[in-house]
Design an enzyme around this catalytic site. Structure first.
Site: not given
Lengths: 338, 436, 336
Positions: C68, C137
């Site tokens: 990321e 999440h």
């Protein structure tokens, strides 16, 4: 670009570059040195308020690594980036103006010592975050590949950055996508106070190239010719579409990490030893040996550099200060959304 | 059978409560103990919980005033047949509402007498929203500022008495009702207090009556000069600002603030008519500072009052129309000479003063009825109290005096009207002088 | 909105509308490319990119390694040098891994270089709770990024805006962060065909009312609309504002609504404290609209805890329709 090699016994730089370009390179090394000495002097006189990271002693790495680049090529630089900036052709007056925080500086007084850069010459910025420029350089290389510009990106970073996650992610992506980028590690032995021996698992940072399936070489970063030889080969490989490389320039910063450094982590002897390996007289000697310049010629270049610095400081000093009310001007491209 | 929801008694001298809002819509279910509706008494606002679980029907309209103990709604069980409203809502003033104090309330009042708590509560109830610490929303403040309405004159219906924009709008609506003369331009500021020269010891604080002023004390003052005399000018009277008075509680608060500002350790209170009522209210919250309470024909002890006379005085714009009403104040009409009436009219020449008094009369004595009841307060007072009344009083019936507890002294004068301090000045003076 | 060709309106899901926007952007501008984890043959974790890789190939619909930080940095570098990347985070939570590049680089490069460069970068963040994906999440972190000058942060709540805001983001010279609520991906709505943009920095009044202003973001807009309909039974006429853009915030729309209603409820899924609602509230309190407030401001935001797994717990930690209903009743009836 390297010129046709004829006599292979000559050092690479002498073979590869015209006398004119070599004299220009020597001048740039002087400019870097004198810019930083001037900056240090201004700091000590209390003329500027921020800190700075000086690269005195590392000039061969900065100037040698940028020899093969055009204005279309990109670099990403580091917090110790004055040399890269000069190498990429920046104007010393605008550099000093930025250093003094003036509206006439490269960053209009918003960046300071740590962010001086001339984007119009392909410098994508000096980065205050260790490792910050690594993925950005990969992105620039991705653009070059997708847009077919043929540009190469040189990514400067220090030994400290090789332990950042960004280093590993960036090298991996550059490799899997075969991007035209050259990772130039300026290993000056210390990330602030922590030596590479204490911080890094491999002896030479270039060994890490193997993990990302790219060539990796370690050279004497104070030897202008050795630097150009290694980096130019990597640039050529990148331009040919063969992917990234890692070049490690072993060098040394004479000064502390920044102005707050009390220098407790290295010995006088070590510093003196490296000061004895000053890259600038070495470069002058190389050029004189190959009759590219005389001793008087070297003195003239040094004097010219001093004059440029003097004029640059004058230009910077006389420049206007930025307007406080315009401080948010460049946060967004469109004013309306600021 | 539906469960009857009643207007609870939440305050000692509360006779009725106003429904401010329902927390549950008609037809919706409420659980026992959940907030059901908000009520407001003349002292406080509070939330009432559902006495049982059920579905709300036949709820009294918001704003309705319901006597204590009377139904305000009914809660039905799930599926229970909802027919006609089991009984109609009781209204205030009905005989069933009980105009007399709850007989059980008196012993309660006695038993709590020594307890300082209730007094604190009473004080807080009166003090709520007073002074700089007025709880008001920004919108209410803006509206009040724009309309020139003093915030302190507003009554907050929001949580914890917060003044909301609604309250300002309601107030402004009130200003445009026909009973309030359009010429009244409210003012702001503290009440004016004047003092006599000389006198020693505990001062006597004097509060004049409605449509009167501090000159009404003049015949009595020679008898009381041995004490420092302090006269409060009521709002809209004499030299005090012409405040927009919303209700008796607000008027009492203004007087209390004036009293507090004097920082007296101890005082004798002397009040006439409306001033007498204000003395009772003051005594109810500041009793420890009082040496004695002296009431001349006080208001607040019963509903009757001569509304015609009050409105006649308020309306009069010339001596000729004022004089007949002034005569109703006394038994011996000869005392009201032309010169006296002319002087009285002169003191009422300011149209805004008359408008202020008319507006105040409309709030305090609507439809010729005393809208405030201080009998419970009088019941609580332990300060030595005497009541003086003329048995020929044509403004407030003297028999209201008989409602005072036995520990209070009554002085009833034959052939004297509403102003014993004028008609029987010497006698009244002697009585007072022997006690203050 | 400036619909040009194909003005017909179809019903598309939120995810389809985003995909259509990316398709249009890829088609119109060769410098646009998509980057992200598993956005190629997989079609994206939420099937938003879908089969775009078949149309545009792996050079323009690029799968990145699970990197990321690096991926975000590559996107920044590409944006600085002539490309217009649309970078998809698999979950908005993973932005934490890339904060350095988003906050220190993308947002600041232009400023640090005195305005001589721009970063035309779009980042997409599938966000929010309700999927049983638990604490790492399910977050709503728009306020984190909304705190950074140099970024623009949007939260489309409808398919139409999802497409319009994405196309506006692609056209914008500065980095635009798009927070997409995962529960909205399947929501259907009317979407105009062709290219159009929804202005960044402009809120939408979804329902006109006079008694209370409800400023909501993302999925909360729908809960607020539902509440507003139910409030009619209480004779409460609520105005619902879809904030759409967190930075720069649309002051004018919010303030003029509050001036009208005198009451403000902010509803957002991010953690209540120091969240978007705090900014809206402060904006009102600092403005002339303050003088029109007739009740304390109410914020309904996420609970002070990570998003839990158990479905009942998960529901309890973010505002739900009945919470809005109760808050509106309380504030209008003067109970708070």
């Amino acid at each position: 670009m390297p010129e046709t090699p004829q006599n292979t016994n000559l050092p690479y730089a002498i073979r590869a570059y015209s006398p004119e370009r070599l004299r220009e390179a020597l001048k740039k090394m002087y400019l870097v040195r004198k810019f930083e000495e001037g900056a240090e002097d201004s700091y000590m006189r209390g003329l500027i308020h921020g800190t700075m990271h000086l690269s005195i002693g590392q000039e061969a790495s900065a100037i040698g690594s940028t020899m093969a680049l055009t204005d279309e090529d990109k670099i990403t630089s580091t917090h110790r980036g004055h040399g890269h900036c000069v190498g990429k052709g920046a104007d010393l007056g605008k550099m000093f103006a930025e250093f003094f925080g003036k509206e006439t500086g490269y960053c209009k007084g918003r960046g300071g010592s740590m962010h001086i850069a001339d984007p119009s010459k392909g410098n994508l910025g000096a980065n205050g975050i260790v490792g910050g420029g690594l993925p950005i350089a990969v992105g620039a290389a991705l653009s070059a590949k997708r847009l077919g510009t043929g540009a190469v990106t040189i990514c400067f970073f220090g030994d400290g950055a090789n332990n950042e996650g960004a280093f590993h992610e960036a090298l991996n992506m550059a490799s899997i996508w075969k991007l035209p980028v050259v990772f130039v590690c300026e290993n000056n032995k210390y990330g602030m106070s922590t030596s590479t021996e204490r911080s890094t698992a491999v002896k030479n940072i270039a060994e890490r190239a193997a993990a990302y399936s790219m060539p990796g070489v370690t050279v004497d970063g104070n030897d202008f010719s050795a630097v150009t030889e290694a980096v130019d080969a990597a640039v050529e490989r990148a331009r040919a579409g063969d992917g990234p490389s890692l070049v490690e320039n072993l060098t040394y910063r004479w000064r502390g990490h920044s102005k707050s450094d009390r220098n407790r982590y290295r010995t006088k002897e070590e510093i003196n030893e490296w000061m004895g390996r000053d890259p600038i007289p070495a470069m002058a000697k190389l050029l004189m040996e190959h009759h590219i310049i005389t001793e008087d010629g070297v003195a003239a270049i040094e004097a010219e550099a001093e004059k440029i610095i003097k004029d640059a400081i004058e230009f910077a000093t006389n420049g206007p200060d930025p307007k406080v009310e315009a401080v948010t001007r460049d946060v967004y491209t469109t004013e309306a959304t600021a | 059978m539906p469960v009857e929801v009643i207007m609870p008694k939440v305050d000692m001298d509360m006779a009725s409560g106003k429904i401010m809002c329902w927390h549950v819509a008609v037809g919706n279910r409420v659980e026992k103990g959940d907030p059901l509706f908000d009520i407001e008494t003349d002292k406080a606002a509070m939330e009432v919980e559902a006495p049982a679980s059920g579905i709300l029907h036949h709820a009294a309209p918001e704003g309705a005033e319901i006597p204590i103990g009377k139904a305000v709604a009914w809660l039905y069980a799930e599926g229970e047949d909802v027919g006609e409203q089991p009984s109609s809502f009781a209204s205030v003033g009905e005989p069933t509402a009980g105009p007399l104090p709850d007989p059980e309330a008196a012993p309660e009042a006695l038993s709590t007498d020594a307890d300082p708590e209730p007094e604190t509560e009473r004080e807080m109830a009166f003090a709520d929203g007073a002074g700089e610490g007025i709880r008001a929303t920004p919108a209410a403040r803006r509206l009040a500022r724009d309309e020139g309405v003093p915030l302190a004159s507003l009554h907050g219906t929001g949580p914890r008495g917060r003044v909301q924009a609604f309250d300002v709008r309601e107030y402004l609506k009130g200003l445009t009702t026909p009973s309030a003369p359009a010429t009244f331009r409210p003012e702001t500021g503290p009440l004016v207090v004047t003092r006599s020269k000389g006198g020693k010891g505990t001062p006597i604080l004097m509060i004049h009556g409605f449509a009167n002023d501090t000159t009404s004390w003049a015949p009595l003052e020679p008898s009381l000069r041995h004490r420092p005399l302090i006269r409060i000018h009521l709002p809209g009277h004499g030299r005090s600002p012409k405040l927009r008075i919303r209700d008796f509680a607000m008027l009492a608060r203004e007087v209390r603030q004036a009293f507090d500002a004097l920082q007296l350790d101890r005082a004798h209170l002397l009040g006439h008519s409306l001033g007498g009522a204000l003395c009772i209210a003051l005594a109810d919250t500041r009793e420890r500072q009082l040496a004695s309470l002296n009431l001349i024909a006080p208001a607040g002890l019963g509903p009757q009052i001569n509304g015609e006379a009050l409105s006649g005085i308020c309306k009069a714009t010339r001596t000729e129309s004022l004089k007949p009403w002034l005569r109703s104040l006394v038994a011996n009409e000869d005392l009201i000479t032309d010169a006296y009436a002319r002087l009285a009219m002169q003191s009422r020449s300011d149209a805004n003063l008359r408008a202020a008094q008319a507006a105040m009369a409309d709030v305090l004595f609507p439809d010729g009825v005393q809208a405030f009841d201080l009998r419970a307060a009088l019941e609580r007072i332990r300060t030595p109290t005497r009541i003086l009344w003329g048995k020929a009083d044509a403004i407030i019936p003297w028999k209201h005096a008989l409602r005072a507890p036995g520990r209070m002294a009554l002085h009833l004068f034959d052939g004297v009207g509403h102003m014993p301090q004028f008609e029987a000045a010497e006698e009244v003076g002697n009585i007072l002088r022997s006690h203050v | 909105m400036n619909a040009q060709n194909e003005p017909e309106i179809r019903e598309l899901s939120y995810a389809e509308a985003i995909r259509e926007a990316m398709d249009i952007a890829l088609e119109a501008d060769p410098s646009v490319l998509l980057m992200g984890e598993d956005i190629g043959v997989y079609g994206g974790a939420f099937q938003v990119t879908g089969d775009l890789v078949e149309k545009y190939g792996t050079d323009r619909v690029m799968d990145t390694p699970i990197s990321e930080l690096g991926g975000a940095g590559v996107a920044v570098g590409a944006a600085l040098t002539g490309l217009k990347p649309i970078f998809e985070f698999q979950f908005s939570d993973f932005a934490a891994l890339a904060m350095e590049q988003i906050v220190n680089q993308a947002a600041k490069v232009r400023f640090m270089l005195g305005g001589s460069v721009s970063v035309p970068l779009v980042m997409r963040f599938p966000a929010g709770s309700g999927t049983g994906a638990a604490a790492q999440h399910s977050q709503s972190i728009e306020a984190w990024l909304g705190h950074v000058p140099g970024l623009k942060v949007v939260q489309p709540s409808t398919p139409e805006d999802a497409k319009g805001l994405l196309l506006a983001a692609v056209a914008d010279p500065d980095p635009v962060m798009i927070f997409e609520h995962k529960l909205l991906y399947k929501m259907k709505g009317q979407v105009p065909g062709g290219h159009y943009t929804t202005p960044i920095g402009k809120a939408a009044i979804r329902r006109v009312g006079k008694d209370v202003t409800i400023v909501a973001t993302s999925i909360m807009v729908h809960k607020a609309m539902e509440a507003a309909e139910q409030l009619r039974a209480d004779d409460i006429d609520a105005e619902v504002i879809d904030l759409r853009t967190v930075r720069p915030m649309d002051r004018d729309t919010v303030l003029s609504s509050v001036r009208k209603t005198g009451r403000l409820i902010c509803v957002y899924e991010g953690v209540k404290t120091l969240g978007v609602g705090a900014e809206i509230s402060a904006m009102v309190a600092e403005s002339d609209a303050f003088d029109f407030l007739d009740a304390p401001i109410v914020r309904l935001g996420g609970a002070e805890c990570p998003i839990p797994y158990n479905p009942e717990l998960e529901k309890a930690v973010v505002p739900q329709m009945p919470d809005i209903l109760a808050a509106a009743r309380d504030i209008v009836k003067g109970r708070v």
